[in-house]
Design a protein around this motif. Structure first.
Motif, mmCIF file in Angstrom:
data_model
loop_
_atom_site.group_PDB
_atom_site.id
_atom_site.type_symbol
_atom_site.label_atom_id
_atom_site.label_comp_id
_atom_site.label_asym_id
_atom_site.label_seq_id
_atom_site.Cartn_x
_atom_site.Cartn_y
_atom_site.Cartn_z
ATOM 1 N N ASN A 9 -61.416 0.629 80.705
ATOM 2 C CA ASN A 9 -60.046 0.455 80.223
ATOM 3 C C ASN A 9 -59.475 1.784 79.746
ATOM 4 O OD1 ASN A 9 -57.670 -0.772 79.449
ATOM 5 N ND2 ASN A 9 -58.505 -1.704 77.611
ATOM 6 N N GLY A 10 -60.320 2.560 79.059
ATOM 7 C CA GLY A 10 -59.899 3.879 78.590
ATOM 8 C C GLY A 10 -59.572 4.814 79.744
ATOM 9 N N LEU A 11 -60.410 4.817 80.769
ATOM 10 C CA LEU A 11 -60.162 5.663 81.944
ATOM 11 C C LEU A 11 -58.874 5.252 82.645
ATOM 12 C CD1 LEU A 11 -63.770 5.940 83.422
ATOM 13 C CD2 LEU A 11 -62.432 7.789 82.406
ATOM 14 N N ARG A 12 -58.623 3.942 82.697
ATOM 15 C CA ARG A 12 -57.405 3.454 83.328
ATOM 16 C C ARG A 12 -56.167 3.942 82.567
ATOM 17 N NH1 ARG A 12 -58.349 -1.756 82.849
ATOM 18 N NH2 ARG A 12 -59.751 -1.833 84.624
ATOM 19 N N GLN A 13 -56.254 3.943 81.227
ATOM 20 C CA GLN A 13 -55.114 4.408 80.433
ATOM 21 C C GLN A 13 -54.944 5.922 80.546
ATOM 22 O OE1 GLN A 13 -54.938 2.781 76.498
ATOM 23 N NE2 GLN A 13 -52.876 3.564 76.126
ATOM 24 N N ILE A 14 -56.050 6.654 80.633
ATOM 25 C CA ILE A 14 -55.974 8.101 80.860
ATOM 26 C C ILE A 14 -55.278 8.384 82.184
ATOM 27 C CG2 ILE A 14 -57.339 10.177 81.349
ATOM 28 C CD1 ILE A 14 -59.448 9.095 79.387
ATOM 29 N N LEU A 15 -55.642 7.623 83.210
ATOM 30 C CA LEU A 15 -55.045 7.790 84.531
ATOM 31 C C LEU A 15 -53.534 7.587 84.475
ATOM 32 C CD1 LEU A 15 -55.462 8.142 87.618
ATOM 33 C CD2 LEU A 15 -55.732 5.650 87.756
ATOM 34 N N TRP A 16 -53.096 6.533 83.785
ATOM 35 C CA TRP A 16 -51.666 6.270 83.690
ATOM 36 C C TRP A 16 -50.967 7.346 82.852
ATOM 37 C CZ3 TRP A 16 -48.290 4.366 86.531
ATOM 38 C CH2 TRP A 16 -47.040 3.963 86.064
ATOM 39 N N GLY A 17 -51.631 7.832 81.816
ATOM 40 C CA GLY A 17 -51.067 8.907 81.007
ATOM 41 C C GLY A 17 -50.881 10.183 81.815
ATOM 42 N N LEU A 18 -51.847 10.513 82.661
ATOM 43 C CA LEU A 18 -51.729 11.695 83.515
ATOM 44 C C LEU A 18 -50.609 11.522 84.533
ATOM 45 C CD1 LEU A 18 -55.516 12.482 84.130
ATOM 46 C CD2 LEU A 18 -53.881 13.896 82.856
ATOM 47 N N ILE A 59 -37.905 5.525 89.873
ATOM 48 C CA ILE A 59 -37.686 4.104 90.180
ATOM 49 C C ILE A 59 -39.026 3.378 90.317
ATOM 50 C CG2 ILE A 59 -36.865 2.511 91.957
ATOM 51 C CD1 ILE A 59 -34.572 4.541 92.476
ATOM 52 N N ILE A 60 -39.975 3.987 91.040
ATOM 53 C CA ILE A 60 -41.316 3.399 91.174
ATOM 54 C C ILE A 60 -41.965 3.260 89.801
ATOM 55 C CG2 ILE A 60 -43.648 3.777 92.083
ATOM 56 C CD1 ILE A 60 -42.308 5.202 94.481
ATOM 57 N N PHE A 61 -41.833 4.307 88.991
ATOM 58 C CA PHE A 61 -42.380 4.312 87.636
ATOM 59 C C PHE A 61 -41.795 3.167 86.802
ATOM 60 C CE2 PHE A 61 -41.612 6.010 83.253
ATOM 61 C CZ PHE A 61 -42.916 5.920 82.800
ATOM 62 N N LEU A 62 -40.472 2.981 86.879
ATOM 63 C CA LEU A 62 -39.814 1.923 86.115
ATOM 64 C C LEU A 62 -40.271 0.539 86.573
ATOM 65 C CD1 LEU A 62 -36.144 3.255 85.779
ATOM 66 C CD2 LEU A 62 -37.785 2.855 83.926
ATOM 67 N N ILE A 63 -40.476 0.369 87.856
ATOM 68 C CA ILE A 63 -40.942 -0.919 88.374
ATOM 69 C C ILE A 63 -42.322 -1.249 87.817
ATOM 70 C CG2 ILE A 63 -41.685 -2.137 90.461
ATOM 71 C CD1 ILE A 63 -39.453 -0.627 91.968
ATOM 72 N N ILE A 64 -43.219 -0.261 87.839
ATOM 73 C CA ILE A 64 -44.571 -0.483 87.319
ATOM 74 C C ILE A 64 -44.531 -0.752 85.822
ATOM 75 C CG2 ILE A 64 -46.859 0.560 86.974
ATOM 76 C CD1 ILE A 64 -46.387 2.139 89.562
ATOM 77 N N GLU A 65 -43.714 0.021 85.091
ATOM 78 C CA GLU A 65 -43.576 -0.191 83.651
ATOM 79 C C GLU A 65 -43.014 -1.587 83.368
ATOM 80 O OE1 GLU A 65 -43.262 2.512 80.579
ATOM 81 O OE2 GLU A 65 -45.193 2.698 81.586
ATOM 82 N N TRP A 66 -42.060 -2.032 84.168
ATOM 83 C CA TRP A 66 -41.470 -3.357 83.969
ATOM 84 C C TRP A 66 -42.518 -4.451 84.180
ATOM 85 C CZ3 TRP A 66 -37.344 -5.565 81.891
ATOM 86 C CH2 TRP A 66 -37.095 -6.919 82.185
ATOM 87 N N ILE A 67 -43.292 -4.320 85.243
ATOM 88 C CA ILE A 67 -44.333 -5.319 85.534
ATOM 89 C C ILE A 67 -45.345 -5.388 84.398
ATOM 90 C CG2 ILE A 67 -46.251 -5.881 87.080
ATOM 91 C CD1 ILE A 67 -44.568 -4.629 89.358
ATOM 92 N N GLY A 68 -45.688 -4.229 83.830
ATOM 93 C CA GLY A 68 -46.713 -4.187 82.783
ATOM 94 C C GLY A 68 -46.169 -4.079 81.381
ATOM 95 N N ARG A 69 -44.910 -4.467 81.174
ATOM 96 C CA ARG A 69 -44.249 -4.248 79.879
ATOM 97 C C ARG A 69 -44.867 -5.042 78.729
ATOM 98 N NH1 ARG A 69 -41.476 -7.788 82.828
ATOM 99 N NH2 ARG A 69 -40.519 -9.638 81.878
ATOM 100 N N GLU A 70 -45.597 -6.108 79.031
ATOM 101 C CA GLU A 70 -46.184 -6.921 77.967
ATOM 102 C C GLU A 70 -47.609 -6.504 77.638
ATOM 103 O OE1 GLU A 70 -45.641 -11.138 78.471
ATOM 104 O OE2 GLU A 70 -43.707 -10.878 79.462
ATOM 105 N N SER A 71 -48.100 -5.454 78.296
ATOM 106 C CA SER A 71 -49.450 -4.951 78.045
ATOM 107 C C SER A 71 -49.408 -3.742 77.115
ATOM 108 C CB SER A 71 -50.120 -4.558 79.368
ATOM 109 O OG SER A 71 -50.167 -5.658 80.257
ATOM 110 N N GLN A 72 -50.565 -3.284 76.670
ATOM 111 C CA GLN A 72 -50.647 -2.113 75.816
ATOM 112 C C GLN A 72 -50.203 -0.857 76.560
ATOM 113 O OE1 GLN A 72 -51.849 -1.829 72.348
ATOM 114 N NE2 GLN A 72 -51.165 -3.950 72.561
ATOM 115 N N TYR A 73 -50.434 -0.824 77.861
ATOM 116 C CA TYR A 73 -49.915 0.234 78.732
ATOM 117 C C TYR A 73 -49.713 -0.396 80.097
ATOM 118 C CZ TYR A 73 -54.803 0.555 80.251
ATOM 119 O OH TYR A 73 -56.059 0.264 80.722
ATOM 120 N N ALA A 74 -48.875 0.209 80.921
ATOM 121 C CA ALA A 74 -48.331 -0.470 82.096
ATOM 122 C C ALA A 74 -49.382 -1.017 83.053
ATOM 123 C CB ALA A 74 -47.378 0.466 82.832
ATOM 124 N N ILE A 75 -50.429 -0.247 83.359
ATOM 125 C CA ILE A 75 -51.378 -0.693 84.385
ATOM 126 C C ILE A 75 -52.639 -1.303 83.782
ATOM 127 C CG2 ILE A 75 -50.501 1.025 86.030
ATOM 128 C CD1 ILE A 75 -53.120 2.590 85.571
#
Length: 478
Positions: A194-203, A424-440
């Motif tokens: 989970n931490g690696l996934r959040q690092i990936l999204w942060g990068l 636009i792609i970024f906003l779509i992903i953020e919208w899909i994951g808006r209820e999570s601690q981070y988008a993905i």
């Protein structure tokens, strides 16, 4: 040391291996390794400023123990003010000395008096605003008897200097982070993934979104006198995504890295650009700083429980101090005051807590009313960001004046189509994951492995494909 650098890519695995394979059976050694690693991480930038962190650590450790042994209220207040004076004194000197000197000279010159005073060539220590507030939370909570002082100097040193969030937050409370240094940490595979996934999204946020938006935003802001109002509007929007991708990206990397070592940090951003009003925006933007000011400044001076005039005063104090925290420039103070003006009608009409949940919760799309509210809030936020980004008040005023001219209705000279698609792609992903601690965090978990890994490898490919030379994080200057 930058998170988006080769140095950190080498540093992190070394610390990780030493932490889990060499010191895993000894909590003291783990904490000591964190302290040493954190000092190396910070000293990589400039080792001389390690003395500031060390001095603050020793002072606040001593103040905490002394507060627990002291029952006389006057002496307890003296101890607390010692901590406040030392910590804010360092911050005021390194960050605000020249600002006050220049304005002091300017004030006397206004009345025709010639006053001479020398500015100093002061280097601002990276992260001083963040670790100063973090260690202050400890002494204030100990003084309020909300937290027992620690007698473990190594654990306290690790809390103050914890390298994932040392330079740009989140600003962790002692009540949340410090107790985690007392407990034995066991490696959890799912937590690490989970931490690696959040690092990936942060990068991705930093390298793909922020750094690429920065190219055009800097070009537009630096040449604003020669560009049309429509182009300047584009520049303000691009800067909005630059600063969000840059700062929230740092927080994601910090939180994800902390998970690799068994620590849980607080969420610092919660898709703020999907907010339906400014009050909601400030509950979702830089959460650790907003709540810090709320608990340690706004509520103590009366908050919204005071009289009508004092409530207005308190709102302006909290927002203008927040602006001044960001930098020694009048533009930041005006940025704070502008946000206070946005916020005040909501508070006075008692609508500031209308939107406590995620927008369009459980739905794929927002309603027309929700979309209009998000769009208007985003426009107000972009307008305020102009002051945040401008070099000075004159620059901000000229920039805004040009936007509100007839040239606003022309075709922009700068049309970053590639970056627009990425946003636009970024906003779509953020919208899909808006209820999570981070988008993905949860995107793709139910997909078959080949599809899920294709999604992750696409993000990795984008990071390398759109990467530029190592760019510092914006909040390093704060």
């Amino acid at each position: 040391m930058l998170f988006n650098s080769l140095d950190f890519a080498i540093f992190l695995p070394i610390v990780f291996i030493l932490y889990w394979f060499v010191t895993k059976k000894n909590l003291k050694l783990q904490n000591l390794l964190i302290v040493i690693s954190s000092y190396v991480f910070y000293g990589w930038w400039d080792w001389r400023f390690l003395s500031l962190i060390l001095f603050s650590t020793i002072i606040d450790y001593w103040v905490g123990i002394s507060l627990s042994k002291q029952s006389n209220e006057k002496k307890r207040k003296l101890l607390l003010w010692t901590s406040i004076f030392v910590n804010l004194g360092f911050l005021a000197f390194f960050k605000y000395y020249n600002f006050f000197i220049d304005n002091f000279i300017g004030a006397f010159s206004f009345f025709g008096m010639d006053v001479s005073a020398n500015s100093l060539n002061i280097i601002l220590p990276v992260g001083i605003s963040f670790y100063t507030f973090q260690t202050l939370s400890y002494t204030i909570d100990v003084y309020r008897k909300k937290l027992k002082p620690t007698e473990d100097l190594i654990a306290f040193s690790a809390f103050v200097s914890f390298f994932p969030q040392l330079v740009a937050g989140p600003i962790e409370r002692a009540t949340n982070l410090l107790p985690q240094f007392y407990k034995k940490r066991v490696f959890e595979y799912n937590k690490a993934v989970n931490g690696l996934r959040q690092i990936l999204w942060g990068l991705f946020k930093k390298i793909v979104i922020a750094d690429n938006c920065a190219v055009y935003a800097n070009q537009i802001f630096n040449d604003s006198d020669n560009l049309s109002g429509s182009t300047l509007a584009v520049g303000a929007i691009l800067f909005a995504f630059q600063i969000y991708g840059d700062f929230s990206g740092y927080s994601d990397i910090a939180i994800g890295t902390s998970r690799l070592f068994g620590f849980n940090l607080k969420q610092n951003f919660a898709t703020p650009y999907f907010s339906r009003d400014i009050a909601e925006f400030w509950r979702r933007w830089h959460i650790s700083l907003s709540t810090w000011f709320r608990d340690y400044l706004y509520i103590p001076i009366g908050g919204s429980r005071a009289s009508f005039t004092k409530t207005i005063r308190n709102i302006f104090i909290i927002f203008m101090v927040s602006g001044f925290w960001h930098g020694a420039n009048w533009t930041f103070i005006i940025w704070g005051a502008l946000n206070a003006l946005y916020f005040l009608p909501l508070l006075l009409s008692k609508k500031n807590r209308n939107h406590l949940d995620h927008v369009a919760k459980g739905s794929y799309f927002p309603s027309l009313k929700e979309f209009a509210a998000m769009l208007s809030t985003f426009i107000l936020t972009c307008f305020a960001w102009i002051f945040f980004r401008a070099e000075n008040i004159g620059h901000a005023w000229a920039y805004i004046s040009k936007i509100f001219s007839m040239s606003l209705f022309t075709i922009p000279e700068v049309r970053p189509s590639d970056v627009s698609i990425l946003v636009i792609i970024f906003l779509i992903i953020e919208w899909i994951g808006r209820e999570s601690q981070y988008a993905i965090e949860k995107i793709g978990l139910q997909w078959k492995k080949p599809i899920r890994y294709l999604f992750y490898y696409t993000i990795i490919f984008a990071i390398f494909w759109f990467s530029r030379s190592e760019q510092e994080f914006i909040y390093f200057q704060f």
